[in-house]
Design an enzyme around this catalytic site. Structure first.
Site, short mmCIF file in Angstrom:
data_model
loop_
_atom_site.label_atom_id
_atom_site.label_comp_id
_atom_site.label_asym_id
_atom_site.label_seq_id
_atom_site.Cartn_x
_atom_site.Cartn_y
_atom_site.Cartn_z
CG ASP A 8 -16.25 14.15 22.24
OD1 ASP A 8 -16.68 15.26 22.61
OD2 ASP A 8 -16.96 13.32 21.66
CB SER A 9 -18.74 13.91 26.07
OG SER A 9 -19.35 13.91 24.78
N GLY A 41 -23.49 17.80 27.25
CA GLY A 41 -24.31 18.95 26.82
C GLY A 41 -25.10 19.66 27.91
CB CYS A 71 -15.55 17.97 23.47
SG CYS A 71 -17.13 18.11 24.31
CB THR A 73 -19.93 20.59 25.50
OG1 THR A 73 -20.77 20.33 24.38
CG2 THR A 73 -20.78 20.96 26.69
CD GLU A 150 -20.94 8.38 22.41
OE1 GLU A 150 -20.50 7.34 22.94
OE2 GLU A 150 -20.20 9.24 21.91
CB CYS A 182 -21.96 19.18 18.80
SG CYS A 182 -21.82 17.60 19.67
CB THR A 183 -16.72 16.87 17.93
OG1 THR A 183 -16.98 16.39 19.26
CG2 THR A 183 -15.91 18.15 17.99
CG HIS A 184 -21.09 13.23 19.52
ND1 HIS A 184 -20.36 13.86 20.49
CD2 HIS A 184 -21.18 11.93 19.90
CE1 HIS A 184 -20.02 12.97 21.43
NE2 HIS A 184 -20.50 11.79 21.09
N1 DGL Z 1 -19.05 16.13 21.23
C1 DGL Z 1 -19.32 17.12 22.18
C2 DGL Z 1 -19.37 18.51 21.69
O1 DGL Z 1 -18.68 18.84 20.80
C3 DGL Z 1 -20.12 16.76 23.37
C4 DGL Z 1 -21.54 16.47 23.20
C5 DGL Z 1 -22.16 16.03 24.49
O2 DGL Z 1 -21.54 15.21 25.18
O3 DGL Z 1 -23.23 16.51 24.81
O4 DGL Z 1 -20.05 19.34 22.17
#
Ligand code: DGL
Length: 249
Positions: A8-9, A41, A71, A73, A150, A182-184
Site C-alpha cells: 500500500d502507499s 491519491g 490499495c 489507488t 498516517e 480506500c484501505t486507509h
Molecule cells: N490506501 C490507498 C488506497 O486504497 C492509498 C491512499 C493514498 O495513498 O492516497 O487508495
C-alpha cells in the site's frame, strides 16, 4: 506455507492484512508500506505503476507467492500492468464494494469515499456503470483521511471535523450505504459510523479480498495452513507510522 506479499502507499493496507490473517492464520506475510511516496491519491497513474513494479520486485525477491495490492489507488493504476508484466504471479486487487451497497440500499442512494485516483480509474467507472441506472451513486474524496491515519490521528476533534467535511455531502444526498474505497479509511470507521448514525451501513471490501486471496492460493495449489505464521514490516520511509497502526491490530 504460502508467502503473501501485501503493499500500500502507507499503513492503510493493514486493514486488509487484519482480514487476511483471519482466513490465513498460518502463513508468512510481507508487508510493504510505500510511505516515502504517500499519498498516492493525487499522483499520476504512470508514477504509481513505476512504484508498483519496484515494490513487486522487492516482494518477489523476498519470496512472495502471491501479491495483494492492498490499495485501491494502486489497483486502479497498476494491476493490469502488473498482471501483464508478471504473468506467473497471482495478484489480488481492491474493488470498491459498490455491488453489495447497490443491492442493499433502501434509500436508493449509495455513497462512495475514495481517492481521486480511484474515482477516475476505469475499473471503478466500469463498476459504477453497472449500477448507476438502478441507484444513485454519490462520491467524495476522503480529503485528508490518509494523512490522518498516517499520523495516527484516528479519533479526536481533528479526525471528527476532517471526516465530517467529506462524509456530510453523502449523508445529505440520502446515502444509507457508505462504501470505503480506500484501505486507509477503515481505520477511521468508528468516527465515520458515529457521524453517519445507526441507519447508515459502512461497507469495507477487505473481508471479500481476503477470501479471494485464499481462493487464488488454492486454485494455484500453493500450500496453506501449515505454518508457522510470521509477519515482516517494510517501509520505504520512516517506519514509525506503520508500527503505530500495527500495534493497534
Ligand atoms: N490506501 C490507498 C488506497 O486504497 C492509498 C491512499 C493514498 O495513498 O492516497 O487508495
Amino acid at each position: 506455507m504460502a508467502t503473501i506479499g501485501i503493499f500500500d502507499s502507507g499503513c492503510g493496507g493493514l486493514s486488509v492484512y487484519r482480514e487476511l490473517i483471519k482466513v490465513l492464520p498460518k502463513e508468512r506475510f510481507l508487508y510493504y508500506s510505500d510511505n516515502a511516496h504517500c499519498p498516492y491519491g493525487e499522483k499520476t497513474a504512470a508514477y504509481i505503476r513505476q512504484r508498483a513494479r519496484v515494490i513487486t520486485d522487492e516482494l518477489l525477491a523476498k519470496g512472495a507467492d502471491i501479491i495483494v495490492v492492498a490499495c485501491n489507488t494502486a489497483t486502479a493504476a497498476a494491476i493490469g500492468t502488473l498482471r501483464e508484466e508478471y504473468p506467473a504471479v497471482p495478484f489480488v486487487g481492491m474493488e470498491p464494494a459498490v455491488k453489495p451497497a447497490a443491492l442493499g440500499t433502501q434509500t436508493g442512494v449509495i455513497g462512495v469515499l475514495a481517492t481521486a485516483g480511484t474515482l477516475k480509474g476505469s475499473k471503478y467507472l466500469n463498476t459504477r456503470g453497472l449500477y448507476e441506472d438502478d441507484v444513485r451513486i454519490v462520491e467524495h474524496v476522503g480529503q485528508g483521511f490518509v494523512e490522518l491515519v498516517e499520523a495516527g490521528k484516528l479519533d479526536g476533534p481533528e479526525a471528527e471535523s476532517t471526516v465530517r467535511a467529506s462524509l456530510q455531502p453523502l449523508l445529505d444526498a440520502g446515502a444509507d450505504k457508505i462504501v470505503l474505497g480506500c484501505t486507509h479509511y477503515p481505520f477511521l470507521r468508528p468516527v465515520i459510523e458515529r457521524i453517519a448514525g445507526p441507519s447508515v451501513q459502512v461497507i469495507d471490501p477487505a473481508p471479500a479480498v481476503a477470501r479471494q486471496t485464499l481462493r487464488l492460493l488454492q486454485e494455484r495449489s500453493i500450500p496453506v495452513g501449515q505454518g508457522p505464521f510470521s509477519v515482516e514490516l517494510n517501509s520505504s520511509g520512516d517506519p514509525s507510522a506503520l508500527r503505530r497502526i500495527f500495534a493497534l491490530l
